[in-house]
Design a protein around this motif. Structure first.
Motif, PDB file in Angstrom:
ATOM      1  N   ARG A  81     -10.737  -8.838  -1.372  1.00  0.00           N
ATOM      2  CA  ARG A  81      -9.403  -8.385  -0.976  1.00  0.00           C
ATOM      3  C   ARG A  81      -8.717  -7.629  -2.117  1.00  0.00           C
ATOM      4  N   MET A  82      -8.885  -8.114  -3.333  1.00  0.00           N
ATOM      5  CA  MET A  82      -8.275  -7.448  -4.479  1.00  0.00           C
ATOM      6  C   MET A  82      -8.879  -6.060  -4.689  1.00  0.00           C
ATOM      7  N   ASN A  83     -10.168  -5.944  -4.490  1.00  0.00           N
ATOM      8  CA  ASN A  83     -10.826  -4.660  -4.701  1.00  0.00           C
ATOM      9  C   ASN A  83     -10.560  -3.662  -3.583  1.00  0.00           C
ATOM     10  N   MET A  84     -10.058  -4.148  -2.439  1.00  0.00           N
ATOM     11  CA  MET A  84      -9.700  -3.247  -1.334  1.00  0.00           C
ATOM     12  C   MET A  84      -8.461  -2.434  -1.683  1.00  0.00           C
ATOM     13  N   GLN A  85      -7.602  -3.008  -2.499  1.00  0.00           N
ATOM     14  CA  GLN A  85      -6.369  -2.327  -2.880  1.00  0.00           C
ATOM     15  C   GLN A  85      -6.572  -1.606  -4.196  1.00  0.00           C
ATOM     16  N   TRP A  86      -6.190  -0.362  -4.209  1.00  0.00           N
ATOM     17  CA  TRP A  86      -6.215   0.415  -5.449  1.00  0.00           C
ATOM     18  C   TRP A  86      -4.968   0.034  -6.223  1.00  0.00           C
ATOM     19  N   PRO A  87      -5.111  -0.478  -7.452  1.00  0.00           N
ATOM     20  CA  PRO A  87      -3.913  -0.873  -8.200  1.00  0.00           C
ATOM     21  C   PRO A  87      -2.968   0.315  -8.373  1.00  0.00           C
ATOM     22  N   PRO A  88      -1.672   0.118  -8.151  1.00  0.00           N
ATOM     23  CA  PRO A  88      -0.725   1.221  -8.282  1.00  0.00           C
ATOM     24  C   PRO A  88      -0.821   1.916  -9.638  1.00  0.00           C
ATOM     25  N   SER A  89      -1.114   1.154 -10.682  1.00  0.00           N
ATOM     26  CA  SER A  89      -1.185   1.746 -12.020  1.00  0.00           C
ATOM     27  C   SER A  89      -2.297   2.784 -12.138  1.00  0.00           C
ATOM     28  N   LYS A  90      -3.275   2.740 -11.227  1.00  0.00           N
ATOM     29  CA  LYS A  90      -4.381   3.691 -11.280  1.00  0.00           C
ATOM     30  C   LYS A  90      -4.261   4.782 -10.213  1.00  0.00           C
ATOM     31  N   LEU A 106       0.826  -1.210   0.000  1.00  0.00           N
ATOM     32  CA  LEU A 106       0.000   0.000   0.000  1.00  0.00           C
ATOM     33  C   LEU A 106       0.858   1.258   0.000  1.00  0.00           C
ATOM     34  N   LEU A 107       1.965   1.216  -0.692  1.00  0.00           N
ATOM     35  CA  LEU A 107       2.920   2.322  -0.733  1.00  0.00           C
ATOM     36  C   LEU A 107       2.254   3.650  -1.070  1.00  0.00           C
ATOM     37  N   PHE A 108       1.468   3.672  -2.146  1.00  0.00           N
ATOM     38  CA  PHE A 108       0.865   4.924  -2.591  1.00  0.00           C
ATOM     39  C   PHE A 108      -0.330   5.313  -1.718  1.00  0.00           C
ATOM     40  N   ASP A 109      -1.059   4.325  -1.220  1.00  0.00           N
ATOM     41  CA  ASP A 109      -2.177   4.606  -0.308  1.00  0.00           C
ATOM     42  C   ASP A 109      -1.674   5.281   0.964  1.00  0.00           C
ATOM     43  N   ALA A 110      -0.476   4.875   1.417  1.00  0.00           N
ATOM     44  CA  ALA A 110       0.094   5.398   2.658  1.00  0.00           C
ATOM     45  C   ALA A 110       0.927   6.663   2.425  1.00  0.00           C
ATOM     46  N   ASN A 111       1.013   7.082   1.164  1.00  0.00           N
ATOM     47  CA  ASN A 111       1.811   8.270   0.818  1.00  0.00           C
ATOM     48  C   ASN A 111       3.245   8.158   1.329  1.00  0.00           C
ATOM     49  N   MET A 112       3.827   6.982   1.145  1.00  0.00           N
ATOM     50  CA  MET A 112       5.192   6.755   1.622  1.00  0.00           C
ATOM     51  C   MET A 112       6.216   6.707   0.497  1.00  0.00           C
ATOM     52  N   GLU A 113       5.785   6.960  -0.739  1.00  0.00           N
ATOM     53  CA  GLU A 113       6.685   6.808  -1.876  1.00  0.00           C
ATOM     54  C   GLU A 113       7.932   7.705  -1.792  1.00  0.00           C
ATOM     55  N   GLU A 114       7.796   8.899  -1.215  1.00  0.00           N
ATOM     56  CA  GLU A 114       8.927   9.826  -1.145  1.00  0.00           C
ATOM     57  C   GLU A 114       9.986   9.385  -0.132  1.00  0.00           C
ATOM     58  N   ASN A 115       9.692   8.351   0.672  1.00  0.00           N
ATOM     59  CA  ASN A 115      10.663   7.836   1.634  1.00  0.00           C
ATOM     60  C   ASN A 115      11.662   6.872   0.992  1.00  0.00           C
ATOM     61  N   PHE A 116      11.507   6.609  -0.299  1.00  0.00           N
ATOM     62  CA  PHE A 116      12.351   5.630  -0.983  1.00  0.00           C
ATOM     63  C   PHE A 116      13.126   6.281  -2.121  1.00  0.00           C
ATOM     64  N   ASP A 117      14.216   5.624  -2.509  1.00  0.00           N
ATOM     65  CA  ASP A 117      15.047   6.134  -3.598  1.00  0.00           C
ATOM     66  C   ASP A 117      14.551   5.650  -4.955  1.00  0.00           C
ATOM     67  N   ILE A 118      13.991   4.450  -4.970  1.00  0.00           N
ATOM     68  CA  ILE A 118      13.510   3.816  -6.203  1.00  0.00           C
ATOM     69  C   ILE A 118      12.271   2.996  -5.849  1.00  0.00           C
ATOM     70  N   ILE A 119      11.356   2.872  -6.807  1.00  0.00           N
ATOM     71  CA  ILE A 119      10.161   2.043  -6.613  1.00  0.00           C
ATOM     72  C   ILE A 119      10.086   1.021  -7.738  1.00  0.00           C
ATOM     73  N   TRP A 120       9.881  -0.237  -7.338  1.00  0.00           N
ATOM     74  CA  TRP A 120       9.611  -1.298  -8.306  1.00  0.00           C
ATOM     75  C   TRP A 120       8.154  -1.699  -8.129  1.00  0.00           C
ATOM     76  N   ILE A 121       7.412  -1.665  -9.218  1.00  0.00           N
ATOM     77  CA  ILE A 121       6.015  -2.103  -9.170  1.00  0.00           C
ATOM     78  C   ILE A 121       5.913  -3.454  -9.873  1.00  0.00           C
ATOM     79  N   VAL A 122       5.433  -4.447  -9.118  1.00  0.00           N
ATOM     80  CA  VAL A 122       5.194  -5.781  -9.676  1.00  0.00           C
ATOM     81  C   VAL A 122       3.689  -5.870  -9.917  1.00  0.00           C
ATOM     82  N   ASP A 123       3.301  -6.191 -11.146  1.00  0.00           N
ATOM     83  CA  ASP A 123       1.876  -6.252 -11.452  1.00  0.00           C
ATOM     84  C   ASP A 123       1.595  -7.430 -12.382  1.00  0.00           C
ATOM     85  N   ALA A 124       0.340  -7.823 -12.425  1.00  0.00           N
ATOM     86  CA  ALA A 124      -0.125  -8.912 -13.291  1.00  0.00           C
ATOM     87  C   ALA A 124      -1.610  -8.655 -13.551  1.00  0.00           C
TER      88      ALA A 124
END
Length: 194
Positions: free
Chosen positions: A151-160, A110-128
């Motif tokens: 459970r899948m619908n609880m998470q907002w896909p990072p791509s969106k 939930l990186l983007f949901d938690a607004n924590m992306e700026e705490n990292f140097d690089i982000i890898w998104i694994v998707d399917a």
């Protein structure tokens, strides 16, 4: 510090296991979240007791699943739980990651949901694709199709996520629907680019 994110069933575990096999330090935000949940269980139980089963002596893991189903249907309770949990999770992660001088990976779905992306140097998104993730959740975690979809619908896909468009941190993608050898090849490409 590299964040690894993506929806449930996308293949993050395969990526993480490969990184561990290469000797990298890997942390999991979900493990930290579980620790925070257990350490603060009484407060969380009090928050949800009106919604929970009335059975006595329910196992804490059964209650965790009940709470997960409640927050999948009740946005207000989901927000209350997130507002309670996220500051504690962030604090635990900061303590774990302080003074790290080498490459460290953190799985944080939930990186983007938690607004924590700026705490990292690089982000890898694994998707399917949705159907691949659904099948994996049913087969690997024993969820019913309905529970997996909830459970899948609880998470907002990072791509969106709108946060991706504004994110200043470099983002790289890994296609988790590929076979394991292709996923490993992509991970090695990303590691070589560090």
């Amino acid at each position: 510090m590299i964040a690894i994110t993506g929806p449930q069933g996308a293949g993050k575990s395969e990526v993480l296991n490969f990184l561990k096999s290469l000797g990298f330090e890997v942390y999991c935000a979900d493990t930290v979240a579980k620790k925070v949940f257990y350490e603060n269980f009484q407060d969380i139980y009090d928050m949800f007791k009106a919604y929970l089963s009335k059975e006595k002596n329910l196992d804490i893991n059964v209650l965790r699943r009940e709470i997960a189903l409640i927050i999948s249907k009740d946005k207000l309770m989901k927000k209350r739980l997130e507002d309670f949990m996220w500051p504690k999770i962030k604090e635990c992660l900061k303590k774990l990651l302080n003074n790290k001088e080498k490459v460290v990976f953190v799985e944080i779905p939930l990186l983007f949901d938690a607004n924590m992306e700026e705490n990292f140097d690089i982000i890898w998104i694994v998707d399917a694709p949705f159907d691949v993730r659904l099948k994996r959740l049913i087969e690997s975690r024993g969820y019913s199709e309905e529970e997996a979809k909830i459970r899948m619908n609880m998470q907002w896909p990072p791509s969106k996520s709108k946060s991706i468009e504004k994110c200043k941190v470099p983002i790289y993608y890994i296609d988790g629907s590929k076979n394991i050898e292709e996923v490993k090849k992509r991970v090695l490409e990303l590691l070589n680019s560090l």
